[in-house]
Every structure is written in C-alpha cells, then in structure tokens.
Design a protein around this motif. Structure first.
Motif, mmCIF file in Angstrom:
data_model
loop_
_atom_site.group_PDB
_atom_site.id
_atom_site.type_symbol
_atom_site.label_atom_id
_atom_site.label_comp_id
_atom_site.label_asym_id
_atom_site.label_seq_id
_atom_site.Cartn_x
_atom_site.Cartn_y
_atom_site.Cartn_z
ATOM 1 N N PRO A 8 51.791 -33.971 93.354
ATOM 2 C CA PRO A 8 52.245 -32.582 93.335
ATOM 3 C C PRO A 8 51.130 -31.632 93.774
ATOM 4 C CG PRO A 8 51.617 -33.252 91.132
ATOM 5 C CD PRO A 8 51.441 -34.477 92.020
ATOM 6 N N SER A 9 51.445 -30.375 93.963
ATOM 7 C CA SER A 9 50.415 -29.404 94.303
ATOM 8 C C SER A 9 49.625 -29.009 93.056
ATOM 9 C CB SER A 9 51.023 -28.172 94.964
ATOM 10 O OG SER A 9 52.012 -27.604 94.125
ATOM 11 N N ASN A 10 50.308 -29.010 91.931
ATOM 12 C CA ASN A 10 49.673 -28.711 90.658
ATOM 13 C C ASN A 10 50.157 -29.696 89.608
ATOM 14 O OD1 ASN A 10 48.036 -26.029 90.609
ATOM 15 N ND2 ASN A 10 49.827 -25.597 91.852
ATOM 16 N N LYS A 11 49.247 -30.116 88.730
ATOM 17 C CA LYS A 11 49.616 -31.023 87.658
ATOM 18 C C LYS A 11 48.858 -30.613 86.409
ATOM 19 C CE LYS A 11 51.280 -34.802 85.689
ATOM 20 N NZ LYS A 11 52.734 -34.972 85.433
ATOM 21 N N VAL A 12 49.611 -30.339 85.337
ATOM 22 C CA VAL A 12 48.993 -30.043 84.050
ATOM 23 C C VAL A 12 49.356 -31.190 83.115
ATOM 24 C CG1 VAL A 12 48.820 -28.439 82.127
ATOM 25 C CG2 VAL A 12 49.203 -27.562 84.441
ATOM 26 N N THR A 13 48.362 -31.749 82.466
ATOM 27 C CA THR A 13 48.604 -32.864 81.570
ATOM 28 C C THR A 13 47.739 -32.724 80.327
ATOM 29 O OG1 THR A 13 48.792 -35.275 81.465
ATOM 30 C CG2 THR A 13 46.820 -34.388 82.506
ATOM 31 N N GLU A 20 49.352 -39.741 88.123
ATOM 32 C CA GLU A 20 49.318 -40.303 89.465
ATOM 33 C C GLU A 20 49.386 -39.164 90.468
ATOM 34 O OE1 GLU A 20 51.445 -44.692 88.930
ATOM 35 O OE2 GLU A 20 52.424 -43.130 90.119
ATOM 36 N N LEU A 21 48.515 -39.210 91.455
ATOM 37 C CA LEU A 21 48.485 -38.220 92.519
ATOM 38 C C LEU A 21 48.769 -38.942 93.834
ATOM 39 C CD1 LEU A 21 45.179 -36.393 91.445
ATOM 40 C CD2 LEU A 21 47.495 -36.058 90.574
ATOM 41 N N ARG A 22 49.625 -38.337 94.654
ATOM 42 C CA ARG A 22 50.085 -39.024 95.861
ATOM 43 C C ARG A 22 49.550 -38.347 97.115
ATOM 44 N NH1 ARG A 22 55.333 -41.672 97.696
ATOM 45 N NH2 ARG A 22 55.583 -41.033 99.874
ATOM 46 N N CYS A 23 49.260 -39.163 98.117
ATOM 47 C CA CYS A 23 48.795 -38.662 99.408
ATOM 48 C C CYS A 23 49.559 -39.341 100.539
ATOM 49 C CB CYS A 23 47.304 -38.921 99.589
ATOM 50 S SG CYS A 23 46.665 -38.538 101.243
ATOM 51 N N ASP A 24 50.125 -38.539 101.450
ATOM 52 C CA ASP A 24 50.764 -39.038 102.665
ATOM 53 C C ASP A 24 49.880 -38.684 103.858
ATOM 54 O OD1 ASP A 24 53.423 -38.700 100.893
ATOM 55 O OD2 ASP A 24 53.824 -40.018 102.599
ATOM 56 N N PRO A 25 49.258 -39.659 104.498
ATOM 57 C CA PRO A 25 48.345 -39.345 105.608
ATOM 58 C C PRO A 25 49.116 -39.030 106.887
ATOM 59 C CG PRO A 25 48.549 -41.700 105.376
ATOM 60 C CD PRO A 25 49.346 -41.090 104.256
ATOM 61 N N ILE A 26 48.388 -38.614 107.890
ATOM 62 C CA ILE A 26 48.970 -38.401 109.205
ATOM 63 C C ILE A 26 49.430 -39.755 109.751
ATOM 64 C CG2 ILE A 26 48.433 -37.734 111.589
ATOM 65 C CD1 ILE A 26 46.528 -35.622 110.395
ATOM 66 N N SER A 27 50.614 -39.770 110.323
ATOM 67 C CA SER A 27 51.174 -41.016 110.847
ATOM 68 C C SER A 27 50.233 -41.641 111.874
ATOM 69 C CB SER A 27 52.525 -40.724 111.496
ATOM 70 O OG SER A 27 53.074 -41.901 112.062
ATOM 71 N N GLY A 28 49.965 -42.925 111.711
ATOM 72 C CA GLY A 28 49.094 -43.637 112.640
ATOM 73 C C GLY A 28 47.635 -43.666 112.244
ATOM 74 N N PRO A 101 33.118 -42.380 113.124
ATOM 75 C CA PRO A 101 33.292 -41.101 112.418
ATOM 76 C C PRO A 101 34.240 -40.142 113.121
ATOM 77 C CG PRO A 101 31.155 -41.179 113.463
ATOM 78 C CD PRO A 101 31.744 -42.571 113.600
ATOM 79 N N TYR A 102 35.508 -40.556 113.272
ATOM 80 C CA TYR A 102 36.519 -39.644 113.778
ATOM 81 C C TYR A 102 36.739 -38.537 112.763
ATOM 82 C CZ TYR A 102 37.805 -42.979 117.429
ATOM 83 O OH TYR A 102 37.785 -43.812 118.508
ATOM 84 N N GLU A 103 37.198 -37.396 113.256
ATOM 85 C CA GLU A 103 37.396 -36.232 112.402
ATOM 86 C C GLU A 103 38.360 -36.560 111.271
ATOM 87 O OE1 GLU A 103 38.482 -32.749 114.518
ATOM 88 O OE2 GLU A 103 38.702 -31.524 112.717
ATOM 89 N N GLN A 104 38.036 -36.095 110.082
ATOM 90 C CA GLN A 104 38.910 -36.251 108.933
ATOM 91 C C GLN A 104 39.753 -34.990 108.785
ATOM 92 O OE1 GLN A 104 36.884 -37.564 105.358
ATOM 93 N NE2 GLN A 104 35.598 -38.983 106.517
ATOM 94 N N TYR A 105 41.031 -35.183 108.536
ATOM 95 C CA TYR A 105 41.983 -34.083 108.364
ATOM 96 C C TYR A 105 42.405 -34.041 106.904
ATOM 97 C CZ TYR A 105 42.174 -34.161 113.444
ATOM 98 O OH TYR A 105 41.831 -34.114 114.770
ATOM 99 N N PHE A 106 42.290 -32.865 106.307
ATOM 100 C CA PHE A 106 42.499 -32.726 104.868
ATOM 101 C C PHE A 106 43.887 -32.209 104.517
ATOM 102 C CE2 PHE A 106 38.534 -33.571 102.644
ATOM 103 C CZ PHE A 106 37.676 -33.731 103.716
ATOM 104 N N GLY A 107 44.390 -32.685 103.385
ATOM 105 C CA GLY A 107 45.597 -32.144 102.802
ATOM 106 C C GLY A 107 45.283 -30.917 101.961
ATOM 107 N N PRO A 108 46.306 -30.277 101.394
ATOM 108 C CA PRO A 108 46.116 -29.045 100.633
ATOM 109 C C PRO A 108 45.544 -29.266 99.239
ATOM 110 C CG PRO A 108 48.425 -29.643 100.640
ATOM 111 C CD PRO A 108 47.737 -30.615 101.559
ATOM 112 N N GLY A 109 45.550 -30.514 98.784
ATOM 113 C CA GLY A 109 44.979 -30.823 97.479
ATOM 114 C C GLY A 109 45.990 -30.778 96.347
ATOM 115 N N THR A 110 45.638 -31.470 95.268
ATOM 116 C CA THR A 110 46.371 -31.400 94.008
ATOM 117 C C THR A 110 45.426 -30.841 92.957
ATOM 118 O OG1 THR A 110 47.849 -33.278 94.443
ATOM 119 C CG2 THR A 110 47.450 -32.704 92.143
#
Lengths: 115, 114
Positions: A8-13, A20-28, A101-110
């Motif tokens: 999720p974008s935010n998780k309070v526990t 569990e935090l999920r990440c979907d990378p760029i396809s390929g 060292p190809y460029e790393q692309y970041f998600g918005p974070g949890t």
C-alpha cells in the motif's frame, strides 16, 4: 509505460504485528532493489534481487526482515514482529539488469508507521 | 565502506539566485552518480545521471558535474524558482560481488523564497 508501483502507499500497524509490502517493477526489468528511508535521512540499501534470487541481502537489519521474488517480477518485503524503529518509508526500485549499473527507477514508496 | 556527504544540509535563497549543491564520496571506485529530487512525503524524482565515463550532464536549468578522482559532484541550479524547493539527494552506484546498489547522501533541503 508503467513505472514501478508499490502497495500500500501507507500502512499503520501495531507493534508486534506482521506486515507485507509489495513492489511491482517495470516490465522486463530483471533487477529489483529495496531501500529504507528514515525521517531526515537518505535511503539505505536493504536487498537486491537479480531474477528470483537475492543476490545481496547485506542491508537487511536483522532476521525479522525477509523479502521474496518468486517469479522474478513482483517482490514482497516481509517484516515480522514489527517495532517502532521500523517506521520509515520503504522504497522499491528496478533496473534493466543488476550486472551493470543501469539506472534504477524508483516507486513512490510505502510509508510504514508502527504504533 | 562508501560514505556520501552532502553540504550544506539546508539552504535558503531568494528567487532568481544561482546556486550550487555539493556531494562528496569517500571511495572513488564508483560507477554512475545520480541526483534526485524529493518533495515532502513523496518518492524520488531522478534529475540527472552521470555515467562513469562522463564529467557532466545538463538538463534545462540543471547542470551536474562529476570528478571521480577528487570524490566530488556538484549540482548547479540556475535562476532558482520557488518550485525548486525540495530536498536534493545524490547517490553513487557501486558494484559489489552481488551486483550494484546505490549509496545515498543525507540530502540538501532547499528553500527558494519569493
């Protein structure tokens, strides 16, 4: 195309719970990275996957932290018995491959908050 | 162990001023160096990536330089605007036995005032 997504974008526990935090990378993208950013700090490396295997998990702080990437695409970061000190923003990144060292692309974070 | 330092930690400037953000790293055996922008509560936005064989990169009002031998990089922002207000992070790519990973500095918090 679609970028890196995280849910999720935010998780309070509560302290002691499992998350569990999920990440979907760029396809390929075969390389996937997890970083943790505490308040006022730069992100710190946790773990790197090349395909399905964890090629470098030297940044995981202790054995309460575990990550998987069973099919070489989506990754899940798992935290057991959460502590207040685990509160941070967890960032995921992907790159074409980790062997160069190809460029790393970041998600918005949890944003994880442990109360 | 690679350490990345950013100076200053915070900076406040009037609109229109040209400014320089500094990044230094302890181990010159790096590959790429990347500058990011981070708005409060948001993720990372890539600004410029300098490959190990390059000495600088430019994008619009931004120019980043890299001097591997001295362990330094600078980000130059021309004609600053209030919309440039954010935290700027530099990160170095290091190759390890397991692949490559980023080591980040702690950032420079920039405020551009009207």
């Amino acid at each position: 195309g679609a970028g890196v997504s995280q849910t999720p974008s935010n998780k309070v526990t509560e302290k002691g719970k499992y998350v569990e935090l999920r990440c979907d990378p760029i396809s390929g993208h075969t390389a996937l990275y997890w970083y943790r950013q505490s308040l006022g700090q730069g992100p710190e490396f946790l773990i790197y996957f090349q395909g399905t295997g964890a090629a470098d998990d030297s940044g995981l702080p202790n054995d309460r932290f575990f990550a998987v990437r069973p099919e070489g695409s989506v990754s899940t970061l798992k935290i057991q018995r959460t502590e207040r000190g685990d509160s941070a923003v967890y960032l995921c990144a992907s790159s074409l491959t980790g062997a160069h060292p190809y460029e790393q692309y970041f998600g918005p974070g949890t944003r994880l908050t442990v109360t | 162990k690679q350490e990345v330092t950013q100076i200053p930690a915070a900076l406040s400037v009037p609109e229109g001023e040209n400014l320089v953000l500094n990044c230094s790293f302890t181990d010159s055996a790096i590959y790429n160096l990347q500058w990011f922008r981070q708005d409060p509560g948001k993720g990372l936005t890539s600004l410029l990536l300098i490959q190990s064989s390059q000495r600088e990169q430019t994008s619009g009002r931004l120019n980043a330089s890299l001097d591997k031998s001295s362990g330094r990089s600078t980000l130059y922002i021309a004609a600053s605007q209030p919309g440039d207000s954010a935290t700027y992070l530099c990160a170095v790519y290091i190759l390890t036995g397991g692949g490559n990973k980023l080591t980040f500095g702690t950032g420079t918090q920039l405020k551009v005032e009207l």
